[in-house]
Write a protein that holds these residues in place. Structure first.
Motif, PDB file in Angstrom:
ATOM      1  N   SER A 315      37.641 -12.799  -7.435  1.00 21.63           N
ATOM      2  CA  SER A 315      39.024 -12.649  -7.005  1.00 21.63           C
ATOM      3  C   SER A 315      39.245 -11.204  -6.570  1.00 21.63           C
ATOM      4  N   ASP A 316      40.333 -10.963  -5.847  1.00 17.27           N
ATOM      5  CA  ASP A 316      40.649  -9.598  -5.423  1.00 17.27           C
ATOM      6  C   ASP A 316      40.792  -8.668  -6.625  1.00 17.27           C
ATOM      7  N   GLU A 317      41.393  -9.182  -7.690  1.00 14.62           N
ATOM      8  CA  GLU A 317      41.551  -8.383  -8.905  1.00 14.62           C
ATOM      9  C   GLU A 317      40.194  -8.023  -9.498  1.00 14.62           C
ATOM     10  N   GLU A 318      39.286  -8.995  -9.522  1.00 12.23           N
ATOM     11  CA  GLU A 318      37.955  -8.732 -10.068  1.00 12.23           C
ATOM     12  C   GLU A 318      37.168  -7.772  -9.177  1.00 12.23           C
ATOM     13  N   LYS A 319      37.309  -7.907  -7.877  1.00 11.51           N
ATOM     14  CA  LYS A 319      36.630  -6.976  -6.973  1.00 11.51           C
ATOM     15  C   LYS A 319      37.038  -5.536  -7.272  1.00 11.51           C
ATOM     16  N   ALA A 320      38.329  -5.334  -7.493  1.00  9.87           N
ATOM     17  CA  ALA A 320      38.819  -3.991  -7.807  1.00  9.87           C
ATOM     18  C   ALA A 320      38.247  -3.501  -9.138  1.00  9.87           C
ATOM     19  N   ARG A 321      38.165  -4.396 -10.118  1.00 12.01           N
ATOM     20  CA  ARG A 321      37.609  -4.024 -11.429  1.00 12.01           C
ATOM     21  C   ARG A 321      36.137  -3.625 -11.301  1.00 12.01           C
ATOM     22  N   TRP A 322      35.379  -4.396 -10.567  1.00 16.00           N
ATOM     23  CA  TRP A 322      33.949  -4.132 -10.428  1.00 16.00           C
ATOM     24  C   TRP A 322      33.702  -2.817  -9.678  1.00 16.00           C
ATOM     25  N   LYS A 323      34.498  -2.566  -8.626  1.00 18.29           N
ATOM     26  CA  LYS A 323      34.347  -1.310  -7.881  1.00 18.29           C
ATOM     27  C   LYS A 323      34.683  -0.108  -8.755  1.00 18.29           C
ATOM     28  N   GLU A 324      35.732  -0.235  -9.533  1.00 19.05           N
ATOM     29  CA  GLU A 324      36.130   0.866 -10.416  1.00 19.05           C
ATOM     30  C   GLU A 324      35.069   1.112 -11.488  1.00 19.05           C
ATOM     31  N   ALA A 325      34.467   0.038 -11.966  1.00 19.41           N
ATOM     32  CA  ALA A 325      33.492   0.164 -13.058  1.00 19.41           C
ATOM     33  C   ALA A 325      32.250   0.936 -12.645  1.00 19.41           C
ATOM     34  N   VAL A 326      31.860   0.845 -11.374  1.00 21.87           N
ATOM     35  CA  VAL A 326      30.614   1.503 -10.954  1.00 21.87           C
ATOM     36  C   VAL A 326      30.823   2.914 -10.406  1.00 21.87           C
ATOM     37  N   LYS A 327      32.062   3.363 -10.285  1.00 16.42           N
ATOM     38  CA  LYS A 327      32.310   4.703  -9.745  1.00 16.42           C
ATOM     39  C   LYS A 327      31.592   5.812 -10.517  1.00 16.42           C
ATOM     40  N   PRO A 328      31.556   5.748 -11.859  1.00 11.39           N
ATOM     41  CA  PRO A 328      30.854   6.817 -12.585  1.00 11.39           C
ATOM     42  C   PRO A 328      29.377   6.939 -12.219  1.00 11.39           C
ATOM     43  N   ILE A 329      28.773   5.875 -11.713  1.00  9.38           N
ATOM     44  CA  ILE A 329      27.369   5.934 -11.310  1.00  9.38           C
ATOM     45  C   ILE A 329      27.198   6.910 -10.150  1.00  9.38           C
ATOM     46  N   LEU A 330      28.161   6.922  -9.240  1.00  8.20           N
ATOM     47  CA  LEU A 330      28.097   7.835  -8.101  1.00  8.20           C
ATOM     48  C   LEU A 330      28.201   9.281  -8.572  1.00  8.20           C
ATOM     49  N   ASP A 331      29.136   9.521  -9.491  1.00  9.84           N
ATOM     50  CA  ASP A 331      29.310  10.875 -10.026  1.00  9.84           C
ATOM     51  C   ASP A 331      28.060  11.339 -10.773  1.00  9.84           C
ATOM     52  N   GLU A 332      27.472  10.433 -11.515  1.00  3.05           N
ATOM     53  CA  GLU A 332      26.267  10.766 -12.279  1.00  3.05           C
ATOM     54  C   GLU A 332      25.106  11.104 -11.342  1.00  3.05           C
ATOM     55  N   TYR A 333      25.009  10.363 -10.251  1.00  4.20           N
ATOM     56  CA  TYR A 333      23.955  10.642  -9.279  1.00  4.20           C
ATOM     57  C   TYR A 333      24.107  12.044  -8.702  1.00  4.20           C
ATOM     58  N   VAL A 334      25.318  12.386  -8.287  1.00  2.00           N
ATOM     59  CA  VAL A 334      25.568  13.704  -7.697  1.00  2.00           C
ATOM     60  C   VAL A 334      25.248  14.807  -8.700  1.00  2.00           C
ATOM     61  N   LYS A 335      25.687  14.643  -9.936  1.00  2.00           N
ATOM     62  CA  LYS A 335      25.432  15.654 -10.960  1.00  2.00           C
ATOM     63  C   LYS A 335      23.932  15.780 -11.250  1.00  2.00           C
ATOM     64  N   GLY A 336      23.263  14.626 -11.348  1.00  2.00           N
ATOM     65  CA  GLY A 336      21.827  14.652 -11.623  1.00  2.00           C
ATOM     66  C   GLY A 336      21.056  15.375 -10.531  1.00  2.00           C
ATOM     67  N   CYS A 337      21.450  15.155  -9.286  1.00  2.00           N
ATOM     68  CA  CYS A 337      20.806  15.857  -8.181  1.00  2.00           C
ATOM     69  C   CYS A 337      21.091  17.354  -8.245  1.00  2.00           C
ATOM     70  N   ALA A 338      22.342  17.706  -8.532  1.00  2.00           N
ATOM     71  CA  ALA A 338      22.708  19.115  -8.609  1.00  2.00           C
ATOM     72  C   ALA A 338      21.897  19.827  -9.686  1.00  2.00           C
ATOM     73  N   ASP A 339      21.677  19.157 -10.810  1.00  2.00           N
ATOM     74  CA  ASP A 339      20.890  19.751 -11.891  1.00  2.00           C
ATOM     75  C   ASP A 339      19.455  20.027 -11.466  1.00  2.00           C
ATOM     76  N   LYS A 340      18.986  19.277 -10.472  1.00  2.00           N
ATOM     77  CA  LYS A 340      17.616  19.459  -9.971  1.00  2.00           C
ATOM     78  C   LYS A 340      17.585  20.304  -8.707  1.00  2.00           C
ATOM     79  N   GLY A 341      18.737  20.818  -8.311  1.00  2.00           N
ATOM     80  CA  GLY A 341      18.802  21.625  -7.104  1.00  2.00           C
ATOM     81  C   GLY A 341      18.725  20.826  -5.824  1.00  2.00           C
ATOM     82  N   LEU A 342      19.123  19.553  -5.892  1.00  2.00           N
ATOM     83  CA  LEU A 342      19.061  18.659  -4.735  1.00  2.00           C
ATOM     84  C   LEU A 342      20.461  18.403  -4.170  1.00  2.00           C
ATOM     85  N   PRO A 343      20.582  18.183  -2.871  1.00  2.00           N
ATOM     86  CA  PRO A 343      21.891  18.009  -2.222  1.00  2.00           C
ATOM     87  C   PRO A 343      22.453  16.595  -2.360  1.00  2.00           C
ATOM     88  N   GLY A 344      22.641  16.133  -3.581  1.00  2.63           N
ATOM     89  CA  GLY A 344      23.124  14.775  -3.797  1.00  2.63           C
ATOM     90  C   GLY A 344      24.509  14.535  -3.240  1.00  2.63           C
TER      91      GLY A 344
END
Length: 363
Positions: A315-344
Motif C-alpha cells: 500500500s502507499d502507506e507501507e511504501k512510505a514506511r519501507w522507504k523511511e526504514a532504509v534511509k539510515p543505510i544510506l547515511d551509514e554508507y556515506v559515513k563508512g566511506c568517509a572513515d576510509k577517506g572515500l567519496p561516498g
C-alpha cells in the motif's frame, strides 16, 4: 604497459559508451579500469598460437547470464580471428562465487564474473551501487553501475582489469509465507548478502548470508524463510519452486552489481590489438547484459504466476514506511566511506541523480 596507454584505452571505452548507450543502436559501452603499473606481465603470445583463457562464472549453465558470458566469449573469439580461445566454467566449477574475484587476482582463472557483494568490505565504494534506491530495471541499473565504476575507477579494483560491470533489476522479497506489511517482516529469516542484509535488518527481519547457489536448499529446508532477490532469480535459480508469494518491494529496489574482470598480468601480456577486441566486445555487452536482466525478470514473473504464486503490492502507506526504514543505510554508507577517506557522499549523489535521469528516459 604505461599508465598513459591505459588512460587512453579507458578514455576510448567511455567515449564509445557515451555515444552508443541507450541510443537505440543496440550497443553500450562498459568501463575499462586501467591496470595499475608494477605487475610483471608474461610475454605476448606467439603469432599463430591462440591465447587460451579460463572464465569462471558463478551462474549455472542454464541461466541467461551464463549464456551471455558464453556468447561474449564466442564473440571475442570470432573478432580475434581465433587468436583468443575462452573456456567458460559455469556454476562455480572453477571458483565459488565468493572466491571468484580473488581467484582472478591470484590467477586461478583468467576471467571472472561474480558479485561485489559476496566479499563484504572488499569493495567499500562500489557497495554504494547496491543501495536500496528504487532501481526501475536492469538496463538502468547496469548503465548506472557502468558509468560510476568508470568515473570513479576505485582503487579497490586496481588489482584486476575491469572489462565491464552489470546489475540486475529491482530486488524484491520472495517468501514462504505472505508479507504484506513491514510488521510481517518481524523475525523473518531472509537470505541476503552485502547491503541487502542491512535492508533486511532495517525492515525487522533477520538476514541469513549465503550465495545464490545455496539458497534453493535453504528455502526448501527452512534455513531461510524468504529471500531478497531480483524476480529473475525465481526462475533462473528455480527458487520460485520453494516460495509461496512475492512482495513487490521495488519502491526500495536495490540491485546487485557484478564484475567481469581479467587477471591483470594476463591482460598486460596481450598485444594491443587483442586488448582492443576485449574492450570493444565488452563495451557492446553492457546493453546486451542489461536487456538480458530485464528479459529474465519478465520470464521470472511469468514463471511465478505459472506456479500459482501471488505477487502482493505494498500500500502507499507501507511504501512510505519501507522507504523511511532504509534511509539510515544510506547515511551509514556515506559515513563508512568517509572513515576510509572515500567519496561516498559524491558517489551517492551521482547514483541518485543518474537513476532519476535514466529512469525518466526509460518511461
Amino acid at each position: 604497459m604505461s599508465g598513459n596507454r591505459h588512460t587512453v584505452l579507458f578514455a576510448l571505452t567511455i567515449m564509445v559508451a557515451a555515444a552508443t548507450m541507450f541510443c537505440g543502436c543496440g550497443g553500450e559501452a562498459a568501463p575499462t579500469a586501467p591496470a595499475a603499473p608494477g605487475t610483471a606481465a608474461p610475454a605476448p603470445a606467439k603469432a599463430g598460437k591462440p591465447v587460451e583463457l579460463t572464465y569462471s562464472v558463478f551462474f549455472p549453465p542454464t541461466h541467461i547470464q551464463c549464456q551471455m558470458a558464453e556468447e561474449w566469449s564466442r564473440e571475442v573469439e570470432k573478432r580475434s580471428g581465433g587468436r583468443i580461445k575462452i573456456n567458460v566454467f559455469p556454476g562455480g566449477a572453477l571458483t565459488q562465487a565468493p572466491q571468484c574475484y580473488e581467484g582472478v587476482v591470484n590467477g586461478i582463472s583468467d576471467l571472472g564474473m561474480s558479485c561485489f557483494a559476496y566479499t563484504r568490505g572488499r569493495f567499500p565504494l562500489l557497495e554504494g551501487l547496491d543501495l536500496p534506491l528504487g532501481y526501475p530495471n536492469g538496463r538502468v541499473a547496469t548503465r548506472v553501475a557502468t558509468e560510476l565504476t568508470a568515473k570513479y575507477q576505485p582503487a579497490e579494483t586496481a588489482d584486476t582489469h575491469v572489462l565491464y560491470v552489470h546489475a540486475h533489476g529491482p530486488g524484491i522479497l520472495a517468501s514462504r509465507k505472505p508479507v504484506r506489511t513491514m510488521d510481517d517482516m518481524a523475525g523473518l529469516k531472509v537470505r541476503a548478502t552485502g547491503l541487502s542484509a542491512k535492508i533486511v535488518t532495517s525492515l525487522g527481519g533477520t538476514p541469513v548470508g549465503m550465495s545464490q547457489p545455496e539458497t534453493y536448499e535453504a528455502l526448501q529446508k527452512g534455513v531461510a524463510d524468504a529471500t531478497l532477490c531480483p524476480v529473475e532469480t525465481l526462475k533462473g535459480w528455480k527458487q520460485g519452486e520453494v516460495i509461496s508469494s512475492v512482495t513487490d518491494s521495488s519502491v526500495i529496489g536495490y540491485t546487485t552489481s557484478m564484475f567481469v574482470v581479467m587477471n591483470k598480468a594476463k591482460w598486460d601480456g596481450l598485444p594491443a590489438d587483442l586488448q582492443a577486441v576485449l574492450t570493444e566486445v565488452s563495451a557492446e555487452w553492457v546493453a546486451k547484459q542489461g536487456a538480458a536482466w530485464d528479459q529474465a525478470d519478465e520470464e521470472g514473473r511469468a514463471f511465478v504466476a505459472g506456479l500459482g504464486h501471488e505477487t502482493l503490492p505494498l500500500s502507499d502507506e507501507e511504501k512510505a514506511r519501507w522507504k523511511e526504514a532504509v534511509k539510515p543505510i544510506l547515511d551509514e554508507y556515506v559515513k563508512g566511506c568517509a572513515d576510509k577517506g572515500l567519496p561516498g557522499d559524491a558517489f551517492l549523489a551521482d547514483l541518485q541523480a543518474l537513476i532519476a535521469k535514466y529512469a525518466a528516459e526509460a518511461v
